[in-house]
Design a protein around this motif. Structure first.
Motif, PDB file in Angstrom:
ATOM      1  N   GLY A   1       0.773  -1.231   0.000  1.00 21.71           N
ATOM      2  CA  GLY A   1       0.000   0.000   0.000  1.00 21.71           C
ATOM      3  C   GLY A   1       0.803   1.279   0.000  1.00 21.71           C
ATOM      4  O   GLY A   1       0.478   2.226  -0.731  1.00 21.71           O
ATOM      5  N   PRO A   2       1.871   1.387   0.806  1.00 25.47           N
ATOM      6  CA  PRO A   2       2.631   2.636   0.804  1.00 25.47           C
ATOM      7  C   PRO A   2       3.190   3.021  -0.563  1.00 25.47           C
ATOM      8  O   PRO A   2       3.321   4.210  -0.863  1.00 25.47           O
ATOM      9  N   PHE A   3       3.504   2.043  -1.398  1.00 26.41           N
ATOM     10  CA  PHE A   3       4.019   2.363  -2.731  1.00 26.41           C
ATOM     11  C   PHE A   3       2.933   2.988  -3.608  1.00 26.41           C
ATOM     12  O   PHE A   3       3.151   4.010  -4.258  1.00 26.41           O
ATOM     13  N   GLY A   4       1.751   2.382  -3.621  1.00 29.04           N
ATOM     14  CA  GLY A   4       0.659   2.955  -4.403  1.00 29.04           C
ATOM     15  C   GLY A   4       0.236   4.304  -3.880  1.00 29.04           C
ATOM     16  O   GLY A   4      -0.032   5.237  -4.652  1.00 29.04           O
ATOM     17  N   ALA A   5       0.175   4.427  -2.552  1.00 27.61           N
ATOM     18  CA  ALA A   5      -0.206   5.692  -1.934  1.00 27.61           C
ATOM     19  C   ALA A   5       0.801   6.788  -2.254  1.00 27.61           C
ATOM     20  O   ALA A   5       0.443   7.939  -2.520  1.00 27.61           O
ATOM     21  N   THR A   6       2.066   6.438  -2.252  1.00 26.35           N
ATOM     22  CA  THR A   6       3.122   7.408  -2.543  1.00 26.35           C
ATOM     23  C   THR A   6       3.047   7.896  -3.982  1.00 26.35           C
ATOM     24  O   THR A   6       3.186   9.102  -4.253  1.00 26.35           O
ATOM     25  N   VAL A   7       2.834   6.989  -4.910  1.00 27.29           N
ATOM     26  CA  VAL A   7       2.745   7.380  -6.320  1.00 27.29           C
ATOM     27  C   VAL A   7       1.569   8.308  -6.557  1.00 27.29           C
ATOM     28  O   VAL A   7       1.685   9.334  -7.234  1.00 27.29           O
ATOM     29  N   THR A   8       0.413   7.972  -5.986  1.00 25.44           N
ATOM     30  CA  THR A   8      -0.765   8.802  -6.244  1.00 25.44           C
ATOM     31  C   THR A   8      -0.612  10.183  -5.603  1.00 25.44           C
ATOM     32  O   THR A   8      -0.984  11.203  -6.203  1.00 25.44           O
ATOM     33  N   ALA A   9      -0.031  10.239  -4.406  1.00 24.95           N
ATOM     34  CA  ALA A   9       0.213  11.541  -3.776  1.00 24.95           C
ATOM     35  C   ALA A   9       1.263  12.322  -4.552  1.00 24.95           C
ATOM     36  O   ALA A   9       1.127  13.533  -4.786  1.00 24.95           O
ATOM     37  N   GLY A  10       2.318  11.627  -4.973  1.00 24.70           N
ATOM     38  CA  GLY A  10       3.368  12.289  -5.738  1.00 24.70           C
ATOM     39  C   GLY A  10       2.895  12.798  -7.072  1.00 24.70           C
ATOM     40  O   GLY A  10       3.325  13.868  -7.537  1.00 24.70           O
ATOM     41  N   HIS A  11       1.999  12.075  -7.689  1.00 23.27           N
ATOM     42  CA  HIS A  11       1.436  12.503  -8.977  1.00 23.27           C
ATOM     43  C   HIS A  11       0.703  13.824  -8.820  1.00 23.27           C
ATOM     44  O   HIS A  11       0.852  14.747  -9.635  1.00 23.27           O
ATOM     45  N   LEU A  12      -0.083  13.940  -7.770  1.00 28.33           N
ATOM     46  CA  LEU A  12      -0.843  15.171  -7.530  1.00 28.33           C
ATOM     47  C   LEU A  12       0.052  16.315  -7.063  1.00 28.33           C
ATOM     48  O   LEU A  12      -0.291  17.487  -7.234  1.00 28.33           O
ATOM     49  N   LEU A  13       1.201  15.983  -6.495  1.00 30.48           N
ATOM     50  CA  LEU A  13       2.167  17.012  -6.110  1.00 30.48           C
ATOM     51  C   LEU A  13       3.055  17.426  -7.277  1.00 30.48           C
ATOM     52  O   LEU A  13       3.896  18.324  -7.129  1.00 30.48           O
ATOM     53  N   GLY A  14       2.901  16.771  -8.413  1.00 26.76           N
ATOM     54  CA  GLY A  14       3.658  17.122  -9.602  1.00 26.76           C
ATOM     55  C   GLY A  14       5.102  16.671  -9.581  1.00 26.76           C
ATOM     56  O   GLY A  14       5.961  17.300 -10.223  1.00 26.76           O
ATOM     57  N   LEU A  15       5.401  15.565  -8.893  1.00 23.99           N
ATOM     58  CA  LEU A  15       6.772  15.084  -8.846  1.00 23.99           C
ATOM     59  C   LEU A  15       7.243  14.641 -10.222  1.00 23.99           C
ATOM     60  O   LEU A  15       6.513  13.963 -10.957  1.00 23.99           O
ATOM     61  N   ASP A  16       8.476  15.005 -10.577  1.00 22.49           N
ATOM     62  CA  ASP A  16       9.054  14.492 -11.809  1.00 22.49           C
ATOM     63  C   ASP A  16       9.602  13.091 -11.542  1.00 22.49           C
ATOM     64  O   ASP A  16       9.515  12.568 -10.415  1.00 22.49           O
ATOM     65  N   ALA A  17      10.181  12.465 -12.561  1.00 16.33           N
ATOM     66  CA  ALA A  17      10.612  11.075 -12.435  1.00 16.33           C
ATOM     67  C   ALA A  17      11.647  10.896 -11.326  1.00 16.33           C
ATOM     68  O   ALA A  17      11.598   9.916 -10.567  1.00 16.33           O
ATOM     69  N   GLY A  18      12.577  11.839 -11.207  1.00 12.85           N
ATOM     70  CA  GLY A  18      13.604  11.730 -10.173  1.00 12.85           C
ATOM     71  C   GLY A  18      13.023  11.815  -8.780  1.00 12.85           C
ATOM     72  O   GLY A  18      13.366  11.006  -7.902  1.00 12.85           O
ATOM     73  N   ALA A  19      12.159  12.780  -8.557  1.00 13.24           N
ATOM     74  CA  ALA A  19      11.532  12.928  -7.243  1.00 13.24           C
ATOM     75  C   ALA A  19      10.602  11.754  -6.943  1.00 13.24           C
ATOM     76  O   ALA A  19      10.509  11.303  -5.791  1.00 13.24           O
TER      77      ALA A  19
ATOM     78  N   GLY B   1      -4.884   2.519   6.707  1.00 15.27           N
ATOM     79  CA  GLY B   1      -4.766   3.923   7.048  1.00 15.27           C
ATOM     80  C   GLY B   1      -3.316   4.372   7.110  1.00 15.27           C
ATOM     81  O   GLY B   1      -2.949   5.437   6.602  1.00 15.27           O
ATOM     82  N   ARG B   2      -2.489   3.548   7.713  1.00 18.97           N
ATOM     83  CA  ARG B   2      -1.067   3.882   7.809  1.00 18.97           C
ATOM     84  C   ARG B   2      -0.410   3.873   6.429  1.00 18.97           C
ATOM     85  O   ARG B   2       0.464   4.704   6.150  1.00 18.97           O
ATOM     86  N   ALA B   3      -0.810   2.944   5.575  1.00 17.01           N
ATOM     87  CA  ALA B   3      -0.271   2.919   4.213  1.00 17.01           C
ATOM     88  C   ALA B   3      -0.629   4.198   3.475  1.00 17.01           C
ATOM     89  O   ALA B   3       0.206   4.793   2.779  1.00 17.01           O
ATOM     90  N   SER B   4      -1.872   4.650   3.644  1.00 16.91           N
ATOM     91  CA  SER B   4      -2.320   5.881   2.991  1.00 16.91           C
ATOM     92  C   SER B   4      -1.559   7.084   3.521  1.00 16.91           C
ATOM     93  O   SER B   4      -1.107   7.954   2.758  1.00 16.91           O
ATOM     94  N   GLU B   5      -1.429   7.155   4.823  1.00 18.02           N
ATOM     95  CA  GLU B   5      -0.688   8.251   5.452  1.00 18.02           C
ATOM     96  C   GLU B   5       0.770   8.238   5.005  1.00 18.02           C
ATOM     97  O   GLU B   5       1.372   9.299   4.743  1.00 18.02           O
ATOM     98  N   ALA B   6       1.357   7.052   4.910  1.00 18.64           N
ATOM     99  CA  ALA B   6       2.752   6.929   4.499  1.00 18.64           C
ATOM    100  C   ALA B   6       2.976   7.508   3.114  1.00 18.64           C
ATOM    101  O   ALA B   6       4.020   8.109   2.833  1.00 18.64           O
ATOM    102  N   GLY B   7       1.989   7.337   2.231  1.00 22.27           N
ATOM    103  CA  GLY B   7       2.119   7.878   0.888  1.00 22.27           C
ATOM    104  C   GLY B   7       2.227   9.389   0.869  1.00 22.27           C
ATOM    105  O   GLY B   7       3.031   9.961   0.119  1.00 22.27           O
ATOM    106  N   VAL B   8       1.419  10.049   1.692  1.00 24.66           N
ATOM    107  CA  VAL B   8       1.486  11.509   1.772  1.00 24.66           C
ATOM    108  C   VAL B   8       2.829  11.940   2.342  1.00 24.66           C
ATOM    109  O   VAL B   8       3.461  12.886   1.861  1.00 24.66           O
ATOM    110  N   LEU B   9       3.289  11.241   3.365  1.00 23.26           N
ATOM    111  CA  LEU B   9       4.571  11.567   3.976  1.00 23.26           C
ATOM    112  C   LEU B   9       5.719  11.410   2.978  1.00 23.26           C
ATOM    113  O   LEU B   9       6.539  12.317   2.795  1.00 23.26           O
ATOM    114  N   ALA B  10       5.784  10.247   2.321  1.00 22.50           N
ATOM    115  CA  ALA B  10       6.892   9.967   1.407  1.00 22.50           C
ATOM    116  C   ALA B  10       6.916  10.951   0.245  1.00 22.50           C
ATOM    117  O   ALA B  10       7.978  11.494  -0.113  1.00 22.50           O
ATOM    118  N   ALA B  11       5.760  11.189  -0.360  1.00 23.23           N
ATOM    119  CA  ALA B  11       5.698  12.100  -1.509  1.00 23.23           C
ATOM    120  C   ALA B  11       6.024  13.529  -1.104  1.00 23.23           C
ATOM    121  O   ALA B  11       6.717  14.253  -1.834  1.00 23.23           O
TER     122      ALA B  11
END
Length: 433
Positions: free
Chosen positions: A159-177, A209-219
């Protein structure tokens, strides 16, 4: 190794709504709608209120809303709460074939939290949701479920991987970030299966819930320049080798950019573990066809895998979570109550003598993934049914949404549903809460 983490990050960062075929966008939107309903239903439960109270207490002053409650908190707190709510009552989506991933409950909460914080629109939400699932489901497939063989609860690890990608996508992360964000996410994975041994079932809800929260944190950290290993998934001390007993790295990028694995998402019909769905559907269909009462059942046999027998053959569940985790209990309830209604799965069901008696007469025998059910009746009849799919059929989402939201929203549920049907045309998402 073929730099799989980097390739996944590059793909996810570049994906846009315009890249999605219409059926894929629709599948994603259906899963989003289904997850919203599951979270709203979950918001009224006592264990959910504990998480909601914590999120409101520790994350005030934000723009991200807790579903079913409507309160606005900081994005990490909203992701934590909504992830726990979406998985609060075994109602959220999964994939077929299974990948140890929950497409809705671990990907929508961080997507919605960041989208509301940043003022994103409906198409941005859908695109981010797809990007997160394309990465997460591939990682789940690569594990071959062997992370659970070691005692990890798979959604808490993938879950943290999927959550991170979706949060990062909305934050506009480029490939490196995005690569750095995935690298950070690998150190945020967790969740143990000990709850399945008979106590402490509330913690199962927290894993998503923790997986979802982790995505926001990581991104968010990656957006600020924080770094993580570029080989976090495939490396010598990366996710697959540390969490799994066996793995297939080829699954990480198989079909990437050519097929959308979010299309393997399926929606639940009943609020119980997915392994019970085929058997519950089969006994309900036999009951409807032959008109027998639950009291007329002498015994029930259900074919099952070794894994189902080991984890889900719970004859005397100690709490509601374990009842929903139990195939025998779910089958018994399906013959005594309307199994599609969340209201049927309450404390009175856990104490219902008819359900409990019938539960003890359900026997799991080694067979296969697709449940074959045999019911022996007191009048000597033997009824058999093979159920290949217990999931929600196309066109039934409206009914499920109404069933899940009526207790919390009443008539407002219909208005919310209609608005969600046009999600891709929404310019903002502050109304969704």
């Amino acid at each position: 190794m073929a730099h799989e983490t980097v390739r996944l990050a590059e793909y996810a960062a570049a994906l846009r709504y315009e890249d999605l075929p219409a059926p894929v966008a629709q599948q994603a939107k259906d899963c989003i709608i289904d997850t919203v309903a599951a979270a709203i239903c979950g918001s009224a439960l006592p264990w959910s209120r504990i998480v909601i109270d914590y999120a409101e207490r520790t994350g005030p002053g934000g723009k991200s809303r807790i579903l079913g409650r409507g309160s606005a908190v900081q994005a990490p707190a909203a992701a934590l709460a909504n992830g726990a709510l979406a998985h609060a009552f075994e109602l959220d989506s999964l994939t077929r074939p299974g990948a140890g991933a929950h497409p809705g409950a671990t990907v929508l909460p961080p997507a919605l939290a960041v989208a509301q914080e940043k003022g994103a629109d409906g198409r941005g939400l859908i695109a981010a949701f797809v990007a997160g699932n394309e990465v997460m489901i591939r990682i789940g497939r690569a594990t071959g479920h062997t992370n659970e063989a070691r005692g990890f609860h798979a959604p808490g690890t993938t879950g943290p991987f999927g959550a991170t990608v979706t949060a990062g996508h909305l934050l506009g992360l480029d490939a490196g970030a995005m690569t750095n964000a995935l690298g950070i996410a690998g150190s945020l994975c967790g969740g143990l299966l000990e709850f399945a041994r008979g106590n402490g079932g509330m913690v199962k809800r927290l894993h998503l819930g923790r997986a979802s929260e982790a995505g926001v944190l990581a991104a968010s950290l990656a957006a600020g320049g924080f770094t993580g290993p570029r080989t976090v998934i495939e490396g010598q001390f990366g996710f697959l080798r540390v969490f799994c007993t066996a793995w297939d790295e080829a699954e990480l990028t198989r079909g990437l950019g050519e097929e959308f694995l979010v299309s393997t998402t399926v929606l639940k019909r009943y609020p119980c573990h997915a392994t019970a769905h085929p058997a519950v559907r089969a006994v309900r269909e036999l009951q409807a066809e032959h008109g027998f009462a639950a009291a007329a059942v002498e015994a029930i046999t259900v074919t099952a895998t070794e894994r189902m027998i080991e984890r889900h053959n719970i004859l005397e569940p100690a709490d509601l979570m374990l009842a929903q985790y139990s195939i025998p209990f779910s089958v018994a309830l399906g013959l005594c109550r309307e199994a599609r209604d969340p209201e049927s799965w309450d404390e009175t069901a856990l104490a219902d003598p008819q359900i409990l008696s019938l539960c003890r007469r359900v026997r799991l025998v080694r067979g296969g993934e697709l449940s074959a059910v045999t019911i022996a009746l007191t009048d000597g009849r033997r009824l058999e049914r093979r159920a290949e799919n217990g999931m929600l059929e196309s066109g039934k989402l409206t009914d499920k949404f109404q069933r899940l939201t009526r207790a919390v929203l009443g008539e407002r549920g219909a208005t919310l549903y209609e608005r969600l049907l046009g999600l891709e045309d929404e310019r903002s998402l502050e109304w969704l809460g």
